[in-house]
Motif scaffolding. Structure first.
Motif, PDB file in Angstrom:
ATOM      1  N   PHE A   6      38.188  29.671  34.759  1.00  0.00           N
ATOM      2  CA  PHE A   6      37.213  30.673  34.389  1.00  0.00           C
ATOM      3  C   PHE A   6      37.792  31.790  33.575  1.00  0.00           C
ATOM      4  CE2 PHE A   6      39.283  31.347  38.227  1.00  0.00           C
ATOM      5  CZ  PHE A   6      39.806  32.577  38.035  1.00  0.00           C
ATOM      6  N   ARG A   7      39.107  31.992  33.579  1.00  0.00           N
ATOM      7  CA  ARG A   7      39.606  33.219  33.001  1.00  0.00           C
ATOM      8  C   ARG A   7      39.795  33.139  31.497  1.00  0.00           C
ATOM      9  NH1 ARG A   7      44.264  35.171  31.879  1.00  0.00           N
ATOM     10  NH2 ARG A   7      45.318  33.410  32.791  1.00  0.00           N
ATOM     11  N   ARG A   8      40.177  31.935  31.006  1.00  0.00           N
ATOM     12  CA  ARG A   8      40.474  31.830  29.593  1.00  0.00           C
ATOM     13  C   ARG A   8      39.216  32.026  28.781  1.00  0.00           C
ATOM     14  NH1 ARG A   8      41.751  26.908  28.046  1.00  0.00           N
ATOM     15  NH2 ARG A   8      41.306  26.010  30.061  1.00  0.00           N
ATOM     16  N   GLU A   9      39.265  32.940  27.846  1.00  0.00           N
ATOM     17  CA  GLU A   9      38.120  33.097  26.968  1.00  0.00           C
ATOM     18  C   GLU A   9      38.343  32.271  25.712  1.00  0.00           C
ATOM     19  OE1 GLU A   9      37.131  37.205  26.604  1.00  0.00           O
ATOM     20  OE2 GLU A   9      37.222  37.423  28.766  1.00  0.00           O
ATOM     21  N   LEU A  10      39.584  32.053  25.351  1.00  0.00           N
ATOM     22  CA  LEU A  10      39.912  31.172  24.244  1.00  0.00           C
ATOM     23  C   LEU A  10      40.904  30.163  24.768  1.00  0.00           C
ATOM     24  CD1 LEU A  10      40.619  33.445  21.167  1.00  0.00           C
ATOM     25  CD2 LEU A  10      38.841  31.728  21.415  1.00  0.00           C
ATOM     26  N   ALA A  32      43.044  37.990  36.453  1.00  0.00           N
ATOM     27  CA  ALA A  32      44.142  38.595  35.692  1.00  0.00           C
ATOM     28  C   ALA A  32      43.620  38.964  34.317  1.00  0.00           C
ATOM     29  CB  ALA A  32      45.284  37.597  35.567  1.00  0.00           C
ATOM     30  N   PRO A  33      44.257  39.943  33.682  1.00  0.00           N
ATOM     31  CA  PRO A  33      43.777  40.365  32.364  1.00  0.00           C
ATOM     32  C   PRO A  33      43.981  39.287  31.308  1.00  0.00           C
ATOM     33  CG  PRO A  33      45.430  41.893  33.270  1.00  0.00           C
ATOM     34  CD  PRO A  33      45.405  40.709  34.160  1.00  0.00           C
ATOM     35  N   GLY A  34      43.143  39.335  30.279  1.00  0.00           N
ATOM     36  CA  GLY A  34      43.333  38.503  29.096  1.00  0.00           C
ATOM     37  C   GLY A  34      43.863  39.368  27.953  1.00  0.00           C
ATOM     38  N   ALA A  35      43.743  38.836  26.729  1.00  0.00           N
ATOM     39  CA  ALA A  35      44.357  39.514  25.575  1.00  0.00           C
ATOM     40  C   ALA A  35      43.748  40.896  25.321  1.00  0.00           C
ATOM     41  CB  ALA A  35      44.199  38.641  24.341  1.00  0.00           C
ATOM     42  N   LYS A  40      42.802  48.051  30.204  1.00  0.00           N
ATOM     43  CA  LYS A  40      41.730  48.160  31.211  1.00  0.00           C
ATOM     44  C   LYS A  40      41.135  46.782  31.466  1.00  0.00           C
ATOM     45  CE  LYS A  40      40.254  52.830  30.489  1.00  0.00           C
ATOM     46  NZ  LYS A  40      39.206  53.718  30.086  1.00  0.00           N
ATOM     47  N   PRO A  41      40.650  46.544  32.697  1.00  0.00           N
ATOM     48  CA  PRO A  41      40.102  45.222  33.003  1.00  0.00           C
ATOM     49  C   PRO A  41      38.733  44.976  32.380  1.00  0.00           C
ATOM     50  CG  PRO A  41      39.922  46.656  34.917  1.00  0.00           C
ATOM     51  CD  PRO A  41      40.671  47.419  33.864  1.00  0.00           C
ATOM     52  N   PHE A  42      38.462  43.716  32.141  1.00  0.00           N
ATOM     53  CA  PHE A  42      37.146  43.247  31.676  1.00  0.00           C
ATOM     54  C   PHE A  42      36.663  44.009  30.450  1.00  0.00           C
ATOM     55  CE2 PHE A  42      37.327  41.367  35.869  1.00  0.00           C
ATOM     56  CZ  PHE A  42      36.857  40.096  35.593  1.00  0.00           C
ATOM     57  N   MET A  43      37.443  43.887  29.380  1.00  0.00           N
ATOM     58  CA  MET A  43      37.108  44.532  28.107  1.00  0.00           C
ATOM     59  C   MET A  43      36.616  43.526  27.073  1.00  0.00           C
ATOM     60  SD  MET A  43      37.706  47.797  27.902  1.00  0.00           S
ATOM     61  CE  MET A  43      37.087  48.248  29.487  1.00  0.00           C
ATOM     62  N   SER A  92      38.853  45.776  39.096  1.00  0.00           N
ATOM     63  CA  SER A  92      40.286  45.508  39.039  1.00  0.00           C
ATOM     64  C   SER A  92      40.530  44.002  39.012  1.00  0.00           C
ATOM     65  CB  SER A  92      40.947  46.167  40.256  1.00  0.00           C
ATOM     66  OG  SER A  92      42.327  45.972  40.213  1.00  0.00           O
ATOM     67  N   ASN A  93      41.772  43.601  39.130  1.00  0.00           N
ATOM     68  CA  ASN A  93      42.152  42.186  39.133  1.00  0.00           C
ATOM     69  C   ASN A  93      43.182  41.933  40.230  1.00  0.00           C
ATOM     70  OD1 ASN A  93      40.882  40.797  36.827  1.00  0.00           O
ATOM     71  ND2 ASN A  93      41.938  42.359  35.610  1.00  0.00           N
ATOM     72  N   VAL A  94      43.317  40.687  40.629  1.00  0.00           N
ATOM     73  CA  VAL A  94      44.359  40.331  41.602  1.00  0.00           C
ATOM     74  C   VAL A  94      45.741  40.581  40.989  1.00  0.00           C
ATOM     75  CG1 VAL A  94      45.423  38.389  42.829  1.00  0.00           C
ATOM     76  CG2 VAL A  94      42.930  38.645  42.819  1.00  0.00           C
ATOM     77  N   LEU A 116      30.596  33.638  40.837  1.00  0.00           N
ATOM     78  CA  LEU A 116      31.215  32.966  39.693  1.00  0.00           C
ATOM     79  C   LEU A 116      31.811  33.989  38.733  1.00  0.00           C
ATOM     80  CD1 LEU A 116      28.312  30.413  39.169  1.00  0.00           C
ATOM     81  CD2 LEU A 116      30.531  29.989  40.272  1.00  0.00           C
ATOM     82  N   HIS A 117      32.874  33.565  38.078  1.00  0.00           N
ATOM     83  CA  HIS A 117      33.536  34.464  37.133  1.00  0.00           C
ATOM     84  C   HIS A 117      32.755  34.481  35.812  1.00  0.00           C
ATOM     85  CE1 HIS A 117      36.582  36.169  34.529  1.00  0.00           C
ATOM     86  NE2 HIS A 117      37.275  36.483  35.608  1.00  0.00           N
ATOM     87  N   PRO A 118      32.581  35.667  35.201  1.00  0.00           N
ATOM     88  CA  PRO A 118      31.829  35.722  33.938  1.00  0.00           C
ATOM     89  C   PRO A 118      32.400  34.809  32.847  1.00  0.00           C
ATOM     90  CG  PRO A 118      32.432  37.941  34.672  1.00  0.00           C
ATOM     91  CD  PRO A 118      32.983  36.985  35.680  1.00  0.00           C
TER      92      PRO A 118
HETATM   93  N1  URA Z   1      39.224  37.970  33.281  1.00  0.00           N
HETATM   94  C1  URA Z   1      39.675  38.547  34.418  1.00  0.00           C
HETATM   95  O1  URA Z   1      39.767  37.909  35.468  1.00  0.00           O
HETATM   96  N2  URA Z   1      39.993  39.832  34.362  1.00  0.00           N
HETATM   97  C2  URA Z   1      39.888  40.564  33.275  1.00  0.00           C
HETATM   98  O2  URA Z   1      40.206  41.757  33.331  1.00  0.00           O
HETATM   99  C3  URA Z   1      39.406  39.951  32.105  1.00  0.00           C
HETATM  100  C4  URA Z   1      39.083  38.655  32.128  1.00  0.00           C
END
Ligand code: URA
Length: 310
Positions: A79-83, A161-164, A171-174, A198-200, A277-279
């Motif tokens: 779920f985390r990878r956007e690309l 966890a943060p992505g690029a 900041k998280p979820f940008m 936040s993130n784990v 579910l993760h966005p």
């Molecule tokens: N996905 C995550 O789980 N955390 C973020 O901050 C960004 C994307």
């Protein structure tokens, strides 16, 4: 591939250089870890041939990034990878574990827990993480991604966890999944002034690979302390890793979602943790948004006190 060198004053050479870089970006390369390119093919050719032998992988070698399922469907775990990143993860620098030079990962997690227990405010926790060298991810990340939103809020969202984008901004979820999270929150009347996020794991894993269990166990005491200090009424775990790490369930996210789990804070107080579910997964599988919508309605009812929350 030949390393590309070009006379930057020559417009044709410059255009070639730009398309060469574009090619790498398209291929998923998003971090340059060394000053100079290495021609690994030439190095391999030049190296003396070792006798064929079975070699166990180095114990600290990271697993390759997870692929989509053979059916071509995105897995809810992924779920985390956007690309998608098609390259193997870049090698990380040698690790140090806190003060205990040469300590094993289990000791690093113990060290993290002992340090986390000593801080009494979120500001102190953030400062502690800025100085913490016990997790190798901090050496490849650009920024610590500690939190966003309102630490006084009644609800706290935790991702993996943060992505690029998050790594760049700190900041998280940008990124795109953050924008979807904002829309999901808005649908139940929340925004970043009424939620804490936040993130784990607070550092971006290189190449957007998933954090290893070892990295999660080192970072876990910090996110647990962060939850304790933020002291929300309701925790929302976004995706399988956050859900499994924080609730202890081994269930996959499609089974775990839509349930409230008891979550015990250090002072013994029990709050509820809702799995959803993760966005980033929803961006890949928009048809599943209806499930997330159900979960968010449960969250709204729980916040309104209009339902027992189960
Ligand atoms: N996905 C995550 O789980 N955390 C973020 O901050 C960004 C994307």
């Amino acid at each position: 591939m030949e390393p590309m060198t070009a006379n930057r004053a020559d417009p044709d050479a410059r255009a070639d250089l730009v398309s060469y870089l574009d090619f790498h970006v398209e291929a998923g390369v998003d971090a340059a870890l060394d000053e100079h390119p290495h021609d690994r093919f030439a190095e391999a050719e030049a190296a003396p041939r070792a006798p064929a032998a079975r070699v166990d992988p180095a114990p600290d070698r990271e697993p390759p990034p997870r692929r989509d399922t053979p059916s071509g469907q995105a897995s809810p775990l992924d779920f985390r990878r956007e690309l998608p990143s098609r390259d193997p993860p870049p090698r990380e620098p040698a690790r140090t574990y806190g003060n205990a030079a040469g300590a094993k990962p289990g000791e690093a997690a113990d060290d993290a827990r002992a340090r986390a227990a000593q801080v009494t405010t979120l500001e102190e926790l953030e400062a502690l993480l800025r100085g913490f060298e016990g997790c190798g991810l901090r050496f490849t990340a650009k920024n610590l991604v500690f939190a966003d939103g309102n630490p006084q809020a009644r609800v706290m969202f935790v991702g993996e966890a943060p992505g690029a984008d998050e790594d760049r901004i700190g900041k998280p979820f940008m990124g795109r999944s953050g924008q979807l999270l904002d829309r999901m929150m808005a649908a139940i009347g929340l925004d970043r002034s009424s939620a804490y996020i936040s993130n784990v794991v607070p550092w971006r894993p290189p190449g957007n690979r998933n954090p290893t269990p070892q990295e999660i166990s080192i970072c876990r005491p910090f996110v647990e302390r962060q939850i304790e200090l933020a002291n929300p009424d309701i925790l929302v775990c976004l995706g399988a890793p956050a859900t499994q790490t924080l609730t202890g369930t081994k269930d996959g996210i499609l089974k775990a979602r839509g349930r409230f789990y008891p979550y015990r804070l250090g002072d013994g107080r029990e709050i509820r943790a809702l799995a959803t579910l993760h966005p980033a997964y929803l961006l890949r599988q928009p048809v599943q948004k209806r499930l997330a919508w159900r979960d968010f309605r449960m969250l709204k009812s729980a916040l309104d006190g209009s339902a027992p929350g189960q």
